[in-house]
Scaffold this motif. Structure first.
Motif, mmCIF file in Angstrom:
data_model
loop_
_atom_site.group_PDB
_atom_site.id
_atom_site.type_symbol
_atom_site.label_atom_id
_atom_site.label_comp_id
_atom_site.label_asym_id
_atom_site.label_seq_id
_atom_site.Cartn_x
_atom_site.Cartn_y
_atom_site.Cartn_z
ATOM 1 N N GLY A 61 0.377 -1.648 2.758
ATOM 2 C CA GLY A 61 0.718 -1.504 1.351
ATOM 3 C C GLY A 61 -0.485 -1.395 0.442
ATOM 4 O O GLY A 61 -1.635 -1.544 0.865
ATOM 5 N N VAL A 62 -0.173 -1.119 -0.796
ATOM 6 C CA VAL A 62 -1.186 -1.011 -1.846
ATOM 7 C C VAL A 62 -0.796 -1.960 -2.964
ATOM 8 O O VAL A 62 0.345 -1.927 -3.447
ATOM 9 N N THR A 63 -1.715 -2.830 -3.353
ATOM 10 C CA THR A 63 -1.508 -3.731 -4.479
ATOM 11 C C THR A 63 -2.523 -3.405 -5.569
ATOM 12 O O THR A 63 -3.727 -3.314 -5.293
ATOM 13 N N THR A 64 -2.020 -3.208 -6.773
ATOM 14 C CA THR A 64 -2.872 -2.807 -7.891
ATOM 15 C C THR A 64 -2.604 -3.707 -9.091
ATOM 16 O O THR A 64 -1.443 -4.000 -9.400
ATOM 17 N N ASN A 76 -1.347 2.461 -8.798
ATOM 18 C CA ASN A 76 -0.733 2.190 -7.502
ATOM 19 C C ASN A 76 -0.100 3.443 -6.918
ATOM 20 O O ASN A 76 -0.243 3.731 -5.715
ATOM 21 N N SER A 77 0.607 4.189 -7.748
ATOM 22 C CA SER A 77 1.284 5.406 -7.282
ATOM 23 C C SER A 77 0.280 6.439 -6.790
ATOM 24 O O SER A 77 0.515 7.116 -5.770
ATOM 25 N N GLU A 78 -0.841 6.582 -7.487
ATOM 26 C CA GLU A 78 -1.862 7.533 -7.069
ATOM 27 C C GLU A 78 -2.431 7.169 -5.696
ATOM 28 O O GLU A 78 -2.580 8.027 -4.820
ATOM 29 N N PHE A 102 8.931 -2.612 -3.007
ATOM 30 C CA PHE A 102 8.249 -2.189 -4.234
ATOM 31 C C PHE A 102 8.469 -3.272 -5.276
ATOM 32 O O PHE A 102 9.599 -3.701 -5.508
ATOM 33 N N ASN A 103 7.385 -3.720 -5.901
ATOM 34 C CA ASN A 103 7.494 -4.848 -6.810
ATOM 35 C C ASN A 103 6.525 -4.712 -7.982
ATOM 36 O O ASN A 103 5.377 -4.301 -7.805
ATOM 37 N N VAL A 104 7.021 -5.041 -9.173
ATOM 38 C CA VAL A 104 6.198 -5.106 -10.384
ATOM 39 C C VAL A 104 6.363 -6.508 -10.961
ATOM 40 O O VAL A 104 7.490 -6.949 -11.206
ATOM 41 N N ARG A 123 0.896 -6.755 -11.886
ATOM 42 C CA ARG A 123 0.584 -6.411 -10.498
ATOM 43 C C ARG A 123 1.715 -5.571 -9.925
ATOM 44 O O ARG A 123 2.892 -5.933 -10.021
ATOM 45 N N VAL A 124 1.354 -4.443 -9.305
ATOM 46 C CA VAL A 124 2.326 -3.566 -8.655
ATOM 47 C C VAL A 124 2.008 -3.526 -7.167
ATOM 48 O O VAL A 124 0.857 -3.301 -6.772
ATOM 49 N N THR A 125 3.025 -3.748 -6.349
ATOM 50 C CA THR A 125 2.866 -3.712 -4.892
ATOM 51 C C THR A 125 3.854 -2.715 -4.301
ATOM 52 O O THR A 125 5.044 -2.733 -4.644
ATOM 53 N N ASN A 126 3.341 -1.855 -3.442
ATOM 54 C CA ASN A 126 4.172 -0.862 -2.761
ATOM 55 C C ASN A 126 3.865 -0.957 -1.266
ATOM 56 O O ASN A 126 2.718 -0.821 -0.850
#
Length: 242
Positions: A61-64, A76-78, A102-104, A123-126
């Motif tokens: 995943g990616v956490t931003t 995060n989407s990029e 997917f979490n905001v 924080r956004v996690t995908n």
């Protein structure tokens, strides 16, 4: 019919019914006593079989974090789009890439002096699950995921695609182990094992899972050893005793 005669007739009929019911109850009780109680023995046992994994699942995943939810979402989407594009370029079929979470959420600063918490940002996690069908490429895929910007590897699990068929040997071993124990216990009690009355199998998820921490960009292909998976079958069998 006179009233007195009718009364005597009813009393006689009721008395006969009571006697008949009593005799039937005695006969039923005697029959139940004469019927032998079927003795049985129930044993649970397990069996195992070894199998080599032929595929794997990666949860990454990616956490931003950013000051606003929009900034965090955009960043995060990029990054996640780049990760998915690199995976497809590496030969991963799109149907083998699935979004898992997917979490905001807000990021709060909690003061130690009793002050109300302050909003620091968002924080956004995908997270995605990637199914790797060729194990020889697993190390390269992990390297590609991290190089593309993924900053989390939540889990790696190896998969035996024909697990249910390969588990048949474990099932046979489980039955054999159960029968061996049943014969041992029956002999110790002065009895013999008869016909099978019931068989049930306990089902459960199997397969080793290895968790990895957050990773930095790798300089080489990640070394991965799949090893072997132990497939387990557990059965419960009931036999009649002779």
């Amino acid at each position: 019919m006179p009233t007195a005669l009718r009364s005597r007739f009813l009393v006689s009929a009721l008395s006969g019914a009571v006697v008949t019911g009593f005799l039937m109850a005695q006969a039923t009780g005697l029959q139940a006593q004469q019927m032998p109680i079927e003795r049985s023995i129930t044993v649970s046992a397990t069996g195992t079989a070894e199998a080599e994994p032929d595929s794997a699942r990666i949860t990454s995943g990616v956490t931003t974090e950013a000051k606003t939810a929009r900034e965090a979402l955009t960043g995060n989407s990029e990054t996640m789009s780049k990760v998915i594009s690199e995976l497809k370029a590496k030969g991963i079929n799109p149907k083998d890439i699935q979004t898992a979470a997917f979490n905001v959420e807000p990021v709060m600063d909690y003061s130690k002096d009793g002050q109300p918490p302050q909003l620091r940002g968002y924080r956004v996690t995908n997270q995605v699950v990637v199914y790797v069908r060729v194990l020889d490429k697993l190390g390269e895929v992990l390297d590609e995921i991290v190089s593309a910007g993924a900053n989390q590897i939540q889990g790696l699990s190896f998969v035996v695609s024909k697990e249910d068929t390969l588990k048949d040997d474990a099932r046979k071993e489980a039955i054999a182990n159960a029968l061996r124990r049943a014969k041992l216990l029956a002999a110790a009690a002065g009895a013999e094992v008869g016909n099978v009355l019931q068989i049930s199998e306990e089902t459960q998820a199997t397969g080793p899972v290895t968790y990895a921490p957050r990773l930095a960009k790798a300089e080489m292909s990640v070394p991965i050893e799949a090893g072997t998976s132990t497939l387990e079958a557990r059965v419960t069998v009931t036999w009649a005793l002779k």
